[in-house]
Scaffold this active site. Structure first.
Site, PDB file in Angstrom:
ATOM      1  N   PRO A   2       2.137   6.787   4.437  1.00 28.84           N
ATOM      2  CA  PRO A   2       1.147   7.054   3.601  1.00 28.84           C
ATOM      3  C   PRO A   2       1.402   6.855   1.960  1.00 28.84           C
ATOM      4  CG  PRO A   2       1.140   8.841   5.168  1.00 28.84           C
ATOM      5  CD  PRO A   2       2.502   7.876   5.277  1.00 28.84           C
ATOM      6  N   GLU A   3       0.554   6.133   1.426  1.00 31.45           N
ATOM      7  CA  GLU A   3       0.729   6.099  -0.104  1.00 31.45           C
ATOM      8  C   GLU A   3      -0.576   6.564  -0.672  1.00 31.45           C
ATOM      9  OE1 GLU A   3       1.748   1.817  -1.021  1.00 31.45           O
ATOM     10  OE2 GLU A   3       2.810   1.542   0.660  1.00 31.45           O
ATOM     11  N   LYS A  58       2.039  11.510  -3.944  1.00 28.66           N
ATOM     12  CA  LYS A  58       1.451  11.233  -2.495  1.00 28.66           C
ATOM     13  C   LYS A  58       1.424  12.805  -2.039  1.00 28.66           C
ATOM     14  CE  LYS A  58       4.142   6.865  -2.366  1.00 28.66           C
ATOM     15  NZ  LYS A  58       5.555   6.420  -1.705  1.00 28.66           N
ATOM     16  N   ARG A 272      14.745  -2.184   0.535  1.00 27.91           N
ATOM     17  CA  ARG A 272      13.396  -2.226   0.913  1.00 27.91           C
ATOM     18  C   ARG A 272      12.698  -3.720   1.026  1.00 27.91           C
ATOM     19  NH1 ARG A 272      10.776   2.673   0.149  1.00 27.91           N
ATOM     20  NH2 ARG A 272       9.081   1.900   1.307  1.00 27.91           N
TER      21      ARG A 272
END
Ligand SMILES: [Zn+2]
Length: 282
Positions: A2-3, A58, A272
Site C-alpha cells: 500500500p502507498e 503511509k 527496486r
C-alpha cells in the site's frame, strides 16, 4: 505494498464508518506487531471513542477522545476490514486475501475492525496525539506528496538538491517526499515521458514541472479509484481498488505499451524494479 492512495482510501472510509464509535476490546494472535503490547493496548482502548482519522505518509492514524491515537502501518500485505450488521453477508469476506486476520478491534455497538495481514509485517502502535509528529516512524518523513505544501517550488527545490542522483530512486525516499512507492513512481514517470534512469541534472525545467503535475494527477486519480490492488490490497469493505485497470507500465513487463505498442521493460535501479516504455519515455 500500500502507498499513499491506498492508505488515504482506508483513512477516508474509516472516517465515514468509525468516527463516534467506542472501542470495547482488542485481541491479537500476533503480539509481535502490537508495539505497546496487547494488554496495554486493550486497557488503553477500552471505552475510548474515535474522534477522527488521518494520514502521515503511509501511516494510518485513528485519533481518540483520550488524547491518544492509534497508529497503523499496513506494510506489505496488511489491510483493515470494517464489518457490521449491514455488511455481514458481503461476499468480499470470502476473498482468500481477507482471511489472514491477525488483530481485531471490537466496538461497543457490535461493529468490528479486522487487520488482515498475510505476511505479518504490518504493525499497530499507540501514541499521545500531541506527540504524533515525534513518533519514530513519522518524525523523519518528508513532505506529503499530496499535501498543499508539497507545491511546485518545493518539488523543484527537492530536485535541485538531488541533481546528482537518478530520478527513480529519489521518488521513493520517504524522508524527502512521503507516500510514493513502486507503483506510482513508475506510472508518474510514464505519464511525464521520463525514463526512470535519467540523472536529475539532465531533466529540463519543463520535464521537472511535468513530473510534478503527473505526480499529483496519478495520486489523486488513484485515491478516487480506491487504490491499486495488483496484489493483496483491499479497501475497508474487502473490495479491490480500481487503479490497476489504468496502469500503463507497472507490472506490465513484456506486454505492449498501451500508448505505442512497444514492449514494456523492467529495470532494477537501486535494488527496486521500475517499469517503463523505451519508446514513450526518453
Ligand atoms: Zn509506449
Amino acid at each position: 505494498m500500500p502507498e499513499l492512495p491506498e492508505v488515504q482510501t482506508v483513512v477516508n472510509q474509516l472516517g465515514k464508518k468509525i468516527v463516534g464509535k467506542q472501542f470495547k476490546s482488542f485481541s491479537s494472535e500476533w503480539p509481535k506487531q502490537v508495539k505497546p503490547g496487547i494488554a496495554k493496548l486493550r486497557r488503553a482502548l477500552q471505552g475510548a471513542t474515535v474522534l477522527g482519522t488521518r494520514r502521515f505518509g503511509k501511516h494510518i492514524v485513528i485519533d481518540l477522545d483520550t488524547k491518544y491515537s492509534l497508529v497503523v502501518h499496513l506494510k506489505m500485505t496488511g489491510h483493515l476490514l470494517y464489518k457490521d450488521e449491514g455488511n455481514a453477508a458481503s461476499p468480499a469476506w470470502r476473498d482468500p486475501v481477507n482471511q489472514y486476520i491477525r488483530h481485531r478491534f471490537l466496538f461497543s455497538d457490535g461493529a468490528q475492525l479486522d487487520f488482515s495481514d498475510m505476511r505479518k509485517f504490518g504493525w499497530i502502535d499507540y501514541e499521545e496525539s500531541a506527540a504524533l509528529a515525534h513518533h519514530q516512524a513519522i518524525v523523519g518523513l518528508g513532505r506529503d506528496a499530496l499535501a498543499e505544501d508539497c507545491d511546485e517550488d518545493f518539488f523543484l527545490d527537492l530536485l535541485r538538491r538531488a541533481r546528482g542522483k537518478r530520478i527513480a530512486p529519489l521518488l521513493l525516499e520517504q524522508e524527502k517526499i512521503a507516500g510514493i512507492g513502486n507503483i506510482y513512481r513508475s506510472e508518474m514517470l510514464f505519464r511525464a515521458g521520463i525514463r526512470p534512469s535519467r540523472r536529475i541534472a539532465s531533466l529540463s525545467r519543463e520535464e521537472r514541472l511535468c513530473l510534478f503535475v503527473k505526480m499529483k494527477e496519478v495520486l489523486r486519480e488513484a485515491v478516487r479509484l480506491r487504490g491499486t490492488s495488483d496484489g493483496d490490497f483491499r479497501d475497508t469493505a474487502g473490495r479491490p481498488g480500481g487503479f490497476q485497470k489504468t496502469l500503463f507500465v507497472y507490472q506490465r513487463e513484456g506486454l505492449p505499451c498501451k500508448r505505442c505498442g512497444t514492449i514494456v521493460v523492467r529495470q532494477k535501479i537501486g535494488q527496486r524494479s521500475v517499469f517503463y516504455c523505451p519508446n514513450c519515455q526518453t
